[in-house]
Design a protein around this motif. Structure first.
Motif, short mmCIF file in Angstrom:
data_model
loop_
_atom_site.label_atom_id
_atom_site.label_comp_id
_atom_site.label_asym_id
_atom_site.label_seq_id
_atom_site.Cartn_x
_atom_site.Cartn_y
_atom_site.Cartn_z
N PHE A 1 -7.16 5.64 9.11
CA PHE A 1 -5.86 4.97 9.00
C PHE A 1 -5.41 4.90 7.54
O PHE A 1 -4.28 5.25 7.21
N PHE A 2 -6.31 4.49 6.66
CA PHE A 2 -5.96 4.38 5.23
C PHE A 2 -5.51 5.73 4.66
O PHE A 2 -4.59 5.81 3.88
N ARG A 3 -6.23 6.79 5.07
CA ARG A 3 -5.88 8.12 4.55
C ARG A 3 -4.61 8.65 5.20
O ARG A 3 -3.79 9.28 4.58
N GLY A 4 -4.50 8.38 6.51
CA GLY A 4 -3.40 8.96 7.26
C GLY A 4 -2.05 8.37 6.89
O GLY A 4 -1.04 9.06 6.91
N VAL A 5 -2.03 7.08 6.55
CA VAL A 5 -0.76 6.45 6.22
C VAL A 5 -0.18 7.05 4.93
O VAL A 5 1.03 7.07 4.75
N ASP A 6 -1.02 7.56 4.07
CA ASP A 6 -0.57 8.30 2.90
C ASP A 6 -0.04 7.39 1.78
O ASP A 6 0.58 6.37 2.03
N ALA A 7 -0.28 7.82 0.57
CA ALA A 7 0.09 7.03 -0.61
C ALA A 7 1.59 6.72 -0.64
O ALA A 7 1.99 5.65 -1.09
N LEU A 8 2.41 7.64 -0.14
CA LEU A 8 3.86 7.42 -0.17
C LEU A 8 4.23 6.15 0.59
O LEU A 8 4.96 5.29 0.09
N ILE A 9 3.70 6.03 1.83
CA ILE A 9 4.06 4.89 2.65
C ILE A 9 3.43 3.61 2.11
O ILE A 9 4.07 2.56 2.05
N TRP A 10 2.17 3.71 1.65
CA TRP A 10 1.54 2.53 1.04
C TRP A 10 2.38 2.06 -0.14
O TRP A 10 2.56 0.86 -0.34
N THR A 11 2.86 3.01 -0.95
CA THR A 11 3.65 2.63 -2.11
C THR A 11 4.88 1.85 -1.68
O THR A 11 5.21 0.81 -2.26
N ILE A 12 5.58 2.35 -0.65
CA ILE A 12 6.80 1.69 -0.20
C ILE A 12 6.49 0.28 0.30
O ILE A 12 7.15 -0.69 -0.08
N VAL A 13 5.44 0.18 1.12
CA VAL A 13 5.09 -1.11 1.70
C VAL A 13 4.68 -2.10 0.60
O VAL A 13 5.13 -3.25 0.57
N LEU A 14 3.84 -1.63 -0.34
CA LEU A 14 3.34 -2.53 -1.38
C LEU A 14 4.45 -2.93 -2.34
O LEU A 14 4.48 -4.06 -2.83
N ALA A 15 5.37 -1.97 -2.62
CA ALA A 15 6.45 -2.28 -3.55
C ALA A 15 7.34 -3.39 -3.00
O ALA A 15 7.92 -4.17 -3.75
N ARG A 16 7.42 -3.49 -1.65
CA ARG A 16 8.21 -4.56 -1.04
C ARG A 16 7.61 -5.93 -1.36
O ARG A 16 8.34 -6.90 -1.50
N ALA A 17 6.28 -5.98 -1.41
CA ALA A 17 5.62 -7.27 -1.63
C ALA A 17 5.49 -7.58 -3.12
O ALA A 17 5.74 -8.70 -3.54
N PHE A 18 5.10 -6.60 -3.91
CA PHE A 18 4.75 -6.88 -5.30
C PHE A 18 5.79 -6.41 -6.30
O PHE A 18 5.63 -6.62 -7.50
N GLY A 19 6.82 -5.73 -5.84
CA GLY A 19 7.82 -5.23 -6.77
C GLY A 19 7.32 -4.02 -7.50
O GLY A 19 6.15 -3.64 -7.38
N PRO A 20 8.20 -3.36 -8.26
CA PRO A 20 7.77 -2.16 -8.97
C PRO A 20 6.81 -2.49 -10.11
O PRO A 20 6.86 -3.59 -10.64
N GLY A 21 5.96 -1.53 -10.45
CA GLY A 21 5.06 -1.77 -11.57
C GLY A 21 3.71 -1.12 -11.35
O GLY A 21 3.44 -0.56 -10.28
N PRO A 22 2.85 -1.21 -12.36
CA PRO A 22 1.56 -0.51 -12.29
C PRO A 22 0.62 -1.08 -11.23
O PRO A 22 -0.19 -0.35 -10.67
N LEU A 23 0.73 -2.39 -10.95
CA LEU A 23 -0.18 -2.97 -9.97
C LEU A 23 0.08 -2.36 -8.59
O LEU A 23 -0.86 -2.01 -7.87
N THR A 24 1.34 -2.21 -8.24
CA THR A 24 1.70 -1.60 -6.96
C THR A 24 1.13 -0.19 -6.86
O THR A 24 0.54 0.18 -5.85
N GLY A 25 1.30 0.59 -7.94
CA GLY A 25 0.78 1.95 -7.94
C GLY A 25 -0.72 1.97 -7.81
O GLY A 25 -1.28 2.76 -7.03
N ALA A 26 -1.39 1.08 -8.57
CA ALA A 26 -2.85 1.04 -8.54
C ALA A 26 -3.34 0.71 -7.13
O ALA A 26 -4.27 1.34 -6.62
N LEU A 27 -2.68 -0.27 -6.48
CA LEU A 27 -3.11 -0.66 -5.14
C LEU A 27 -2.85 0.45 -4.13
O LEU A 27 -3.65 0.67 -3.22
N ALA A 28 -1.74 1.18 -4.30
CA ALA A 28 -1.45 2.28 -3.37
C ALA A 28 -2.54 3.35 -3.47
O ALA A 28 -3.02 3.86 -2.45
N ILE A 29 -2.94 3.68 -4.72
CA ILE A 29 -4.01 4.65 -4.89
C ILE A 29 -5.31 4.09 -4.34
O ILE A 29 -6.08 4.79 -3.67
N LEU A 30 -5.53 2.80 -4.59
CA LEU A 30 -6.78 2.17 -4.16
C LEU A 30 -6.93 2.28 -2.63
O LEU A 30 -7.98 2.67 -2.13
#
Lengths: 445, 291
Positions: free
Chosen positions: A287-316
């Motif tokens: 599931f983690f791999r399949g959802v893909d970094a693109l979608i994780w980025t979008i979802v996380l950016a909604r919660a945490f706003g733009p910035g390095p933390l969002t990117g780091a968590l999406a990669i994580l």
């Protein structure tokens, strides 16, 4: 005898069939590839590309990436002259100063701009452009009467566009725009002007030897300050952005490794005897791999706003899936004997893992993690462009303005150097930590 | 005899001291690593627009919103799927064409960069550096430049991904080539075969399964890249996703449909390709695992 003969015949027939099948594949495969490319040619409308392509854009891009332009502007209202690099306030020459190819007019005399190769523009009440082998173009402009232009042979050349309120001319020597309110000359020169110091800095145009001498006599801090906080190129901001990108990659990669390790034990056959646990852990990875970094980025950016933390968590999150899968495979390949040896000394389960398993898998896991670090630096650049952080954001911003192409090329060079440095660093660390124990995974990387 | 026992005691003491020192080094490194990670997350949190703790409770808001809207309009989902199918196929085609193009260029580069096979042995370091640079340029850089010049659409994404793929596959392929037996190549050379014939008939049959395996892995990666590049304007499902997102609340059912399509596609391709790769390289499972 006859059975042997039939055998040979049979073998011969078999061999012939195999060879002819291979030959078929030999022709069919290239044919399939060609057919696919023909399909792509039409599906992507590659024939129509030449119409959609903008060669002008390409030309500006290439020219801008290695050259800069200086604007010399005369306001019609008060006759005031300003000279500014790239037309920006930060690149403005202070009152009464100008580069040597501009002769500032005093006491009502026109200001002369030498565009090179005999091209001379005179900015006064009447604007004239003298072009060798062509003649003199003269333009008068006023708020009331609009713009009036006379060409030497009374025909408008192809490189000029004329309307009642505006005249724009572009030749190889430079550009001249005249509107009701101002006349503006652009001169193009090679190089990245003001890259080190802006005009406001006392160190602008200082020879290197003199700079070094001053640096050693206590001005190093001031020189560095003027360079690093250069308002035109923002080296401080760029360094910060590079740091953010590397931070995203590093936090994402190592964070994922930390999260994935315990999960990997739950997914490995030899450590998780319960099938349901293994199944659940593996589906989590998928599931983690399949959802893909693109979608994780979008979802996380909604919660945490733009910035390095969002990117780091999406990669994580994405890499937790990848690492979990790879780590559990590495764990399944561990040697049981070492664990049993530890167990025979009466070690508890946690101790068995610590001394029987971890030393076995560490080189493999570390090499995988370090390999990902390099590829994640590239991912972090891309994710930064989407979520808004790091050098990726600077790059997209500079591209969207469609004029700062010298900055774009500066960023691209820095990105390539950054990725190559991370590649080199991860290779060095791999070689150092693993010391040839793990030739295999090094090869795969 | 006493000497010997004393020696053993010495050795034991020394060994224990060494072990203890190594342990303490390991502990120091571990503590240092944890400290750096914590500090790093703090820095990232500071530079982020929204904080981690203040955003954490909102983490599920957006997925909940999407799922909520999607479940209300579940009946429209088949229509959405049909609507976005062409975009999905464009994304897959970008990835497919880029992988194929990149693999072809990568094969040529890899042969030029392998000792014993290269057409011009002196150019090997040059070709390797070229591949390094090609690998180092993120797809988005080339894609954005080409979008500016060529306009939006699938071609910029295809070229950008193919460029990076050439370098990445070139490096992997050249490592495969190094393990190829040179006998067939020399045999062919003795018959007067040209370089192209030697490579096609002597090297290819040996390395084709490994090439195919790496190319499949790359295809998986490129589908993701293709979706992301769509998001910055290069067409395909990523572009549709960006549009669907920009309509905001009330229209998230389309975004939800795209999420599902993308997820299902990635999972299917991943599973199919890993099964295929497993078959191509039975004896090589470990190598695969490291990727």
């Amino acid at each position: 005898m006859s059975t042997a003969a039939t055998n040979i015949d049979m073998l011969h027939g078999q061999a012939a069939r195999v060879i002819s099948r291979k030959r078929m594949i030999g022709f069919a495969l290239p044919a399939a590839i060609v057919a696919y490319f023909i399909y792509i040619f039409f599906a992507f409308d590659i024939a129509g590309l030449s119409e959609r392509a903008s060669l002008d854009n390409a030309r500006t891009l290439v020219a801008d990436s290695y050259s800069y332009k200086t604007h010399v502007t005369r306001s019609t209202r008060d006759g005031g002259i300003s000279v500014a690099i790239e037309g920006e306030r930060k690149g403005e020459y202070s009152e009464g100063t100008a580069p040597e190819w501009v002769t500032l007019g005093t006491d009502g005399a026109p200001t002369l701009v030498d565009l090179g190769r005999g091209n001379l523009v005179s900015l006064g009440d009447v604007t004239t452009w003298t072009i060798p082998d062509y003649g003199v173009i003269s333009i008068t402009a006023s708020r009331a009467n609009g713009v009036d232009v006379t060409f030497p042979n009374d025909t408008v050349p192809a490189w000029a566009s004329v309307s009642k309120s505006r005249v724009a001319m572009t030749t190889d020597a430079g550009r001249l725009n005249v509107t009701r309110t101002k006349a503006e000359v652009f001169k193009y020169q090679a190089g990245w002007e003001l890259f080190f110091f802006t005009l406001q800095s006392p160190y602008h145009g200082m020879p290197l030897g003199e700079l070094l001498r001053r640096a050693t006599s206590g001005e190093a801090g001031a020189i560095w300050n003027d360079f690093f906080h250069n308002p035109m190129w923002h080296h401080d901001m760029v360094a910060g952005a590079l740091f953010e990108t590397i931070l995203m990659a590093a936090l994402g990669t190592f964070g994922a490794a930390i999260v994935a390790l315990p999960l990997a034990f739950m997914a490995a056959k030899n450590f998780a005897p319960l099938r349901i646990v293994r199944f659940a852990a593996r589906r989590v990875f998928d599931f983690f791999r399949g959802v893909d970094a693109l979608i994780w980025t979008i979802v996380l950016a909604r919660a945490f706003g733009p910035g390095p933390l969002t990117g780091a968590l999406a990669i994580l999150i994405t890499d937790t899936g990848s690492f979990g899968k790879m780590f559990s495979e590495a764990l399944e390949n561990t040697d049981r004997k070492q664990i049993e040896g530890i167990r025979s000394t009466g070690a508890k389960p946690l101790q068995r893992y610590r001394f029987g398993v971890i030393p076995q898998v560490t080189p493999v896991l570390l090499s995988q993690v370090l390999y990902f670090l390099e590829s994640n630096t590239r991912s972090a650049t891309i994710i930064g462009a989407i979520t808004g952080g790091g050098i990726g954001l600077l790059l997209t911003q500079a591209m969207l303005t469609q004029k700062d192409w010298e900055e774009v090329s500066y960023y691209i060079i820095l990105i390539v150097l950054m990725v190559m440095m991370m590649d080199w660093l991860s290779g060095k660390l791999r070689a150092r930590l693993i010391k040839g124990k793990d030739e295999r995974s090094h090869d795969a990387a | 005899m006493t000497d010997l026992t004393r020696n053993v005691d010495d050795i034991r003491a020394e060994y224990l001291a060494l072990t203890r020192r190594k342990r303490s080094y390991d502990t120091i490194i571990l503590v240092l690593f944890i400290a750096i990670m914590v500090a790093g997350f703090h820095t990232a949190d500071d530079r982020n627009a929204g904080g981690f703790w203040s955003g954490l409770h909102r983490l599920l808001d957006f997925p909940a919103e999407v799922i909520g809207e999607a479940s209300q309009k579940l009946a429209e989902f088949p229509a959405h799927f049909m609507h976005f199918l062409p975009a999905l196929s464009e994304t897959l085609n970008i990835a497919g064409a880029a992988t194929l193009l990149g693999a072809i260029i990568g094969i040529v580069l890899s042969l030029l960069a392998t000792r014993g096979l290269a057409l011009w042995p002196r150019a090997i370091p040059v070709v390797r550096r070229i591949m390094d640079i090609m690998r180092a340029i993120p797809e988005i850089v080339i894609a954005l430049i080409l979008i500016f010049v060529l306009g939006g659409g699938p071609v910029p994404a295809m070229v950008a991904i193919a460029f990076h793929t050439s370098g990445a596959l070139g490096k992997l392929f050249s490592e495969v080539n190094e393990n190829a037996a040179l006998g067939p190549v020399e045999g062919l050379q003795s018959t007067g075969a040209t370089w192209v014939q030697r490579m096609a008939l002597g090297v290819f049959p040996q390395v084709a399964p490994n090439y195919l395996s790496y190319a499949l892995l790359r295809f998986e990666i490129n589908i993701r890249a293709s979706a992301i590049l769509g998001f910055v304007g290069a067409g395909g499902i990523g572009y549709e996703l960006k549009n669907a997102m920009s309509w905001g609340t009330g229209k998230y059912d389309e975004a939800g449909a795209i999420f599902v399509l993308l997820f299902v596609t990635i999972v299917i391709v991943d599973q199919a390709s890993s099964a295929l790769r497993d078959r191509l390289t039975h004896g090589n499972r470990k190598l695969e695992a490291t990727l």
